[in-house]
Scaffold this motif. Structure first.
Motif, short mmCIF file in Angstrom:
data_model
loop_
_atom_site.label_atom_id
_atom_site.label_comp_id
_atom_site.label_asym_id
_atom_site.label_seq_id
_atom_site.Cartn_x
_atom_site.Cartn_y
_atom_site.Cartn_z
N ILE A 22 24.06 -64.97 67.65
CA ILE A 22 24.13 -65.79 68.86
C ILE A 22 23.56 -65.02 70.05
O ILE A 22 22.81 -65.57 70.86
CB ILE A 22 25.58 -66.23 69.13
CG1 ILE A 22 26.01 -67.24 68.07
CG2 ILE A 22 25.73 -66.82 70.54
CD1 ILE A 22 27.48 -67.53 68.05
N ARG A 23 23.88 -63.74 70.13
CA ARG A 23 23.33 -62.91 71.22
C ARG A 23 21.81 -62.84 71.13
O ARG A 23 21.11 -62.90 72.14
CB ARG A 23 23.89 -61.51 71.16
CG ARG A 23 25.34 -61.41 71.54
CD ARG A 23 25.75 -59.97 71.51
NE ARG A 23 27.18 -59.82 71.66
CZ ARG A 23 27.80 -58.67 71.63
NH1 ARG A 23 27.11 -57.56 71.44
NH2 ARG A 23 29.10 -58.62 71.77
N ILE A 25 19.77 -64.99 69.66
CA ILE A 25 19.19 -66.31 69.98
C ILE A 25 19.18 -66.53 71.48
O ILE A 25 18.18 -66.98 72.05
CB ILE A 25 19.97 -67.43 69.25
CG1 ILE A 25 19.69 -67.35 67.74
CG2 ILE A 25 19.59 -68.80 69.80
CD1 ILE A 25 20.59 -68.23 66.90
N ALA A 26 20.29 -66.20 72.14
CA ALA A 26 20.37 -66.36 73.60
C ALA A 26 19.33 -65.48 74.30
O ALA A 26 18.80 -65.87 75.34
CB ALA A 26 21.77 -66.03 74.10
N GLY A 27 19.04 -64.33 73.73
CA GLY A 27 18.04 -63.44 74.29
C GLY A 27 16.63 -63.78 73.86
O GLY A 27 15.69 -63.07 74.18
N GLN A 28 16.48 -64.85 73.11
CA GLN A 28 15.20 -65.35 72.59
C GLN A 28 14.45 -64.30 71.78
O GLN A 28 13.23 -64.19 71.84
CB GLN A 28 14.34 -65.88 73.74
CG GLN A 28 14.99 -67.05 74.44
CD GLN A 28 14.10 -67.67 75.51
OE1 GLN A 28 12.99 -67.24 75.75
NE2 GLN A 28 14.61 -68.71 76.14
#
Length: 82
Positions: A22-23, A25-28
């Motif tokens: 999740i981290r 993905i959030a950081g692309q």
């Protein structure tokens, strides 16, 4: 007893990696997220297969290892900065 250790480690890794993913993905960070997803799928398969087998066989030591492994994985995700 080996199955208990494998279930614990796999479930810990599963929960830890899900939060890490999740981290990412959030950081692309696409490449990291894709690689972590592969690891998630592998440990999910192992943890689920052995956890369900333990449940159906009435081996509550394996079931406890499954639950506690997930709890420890979640705890570590809060304590470790990866």
């Amino acid at each position: 007893m080996l199955e208990v250790a494998i279930v614990f480690a796999a479930q810990l890794a599963l929960v830890f990696l899900k939060h890490l993913n999740i981290r990412k993905i959030a950081g692309q960070k696409v490449a990291h997220a894709v690689c972590i997803t592969g690891a998630i799928q592998a440990v999910w398969l192992v943890a689920s297969a052995l956890g369900i087998k333990g449940f159906l066989d009435g081996d509550y030591t394996i079931v406890a290892a499954y639950i506690i492994g997930g709890m420890v994985g979640s705890y570590l995700q809060f304590k470790l900065r990866v």
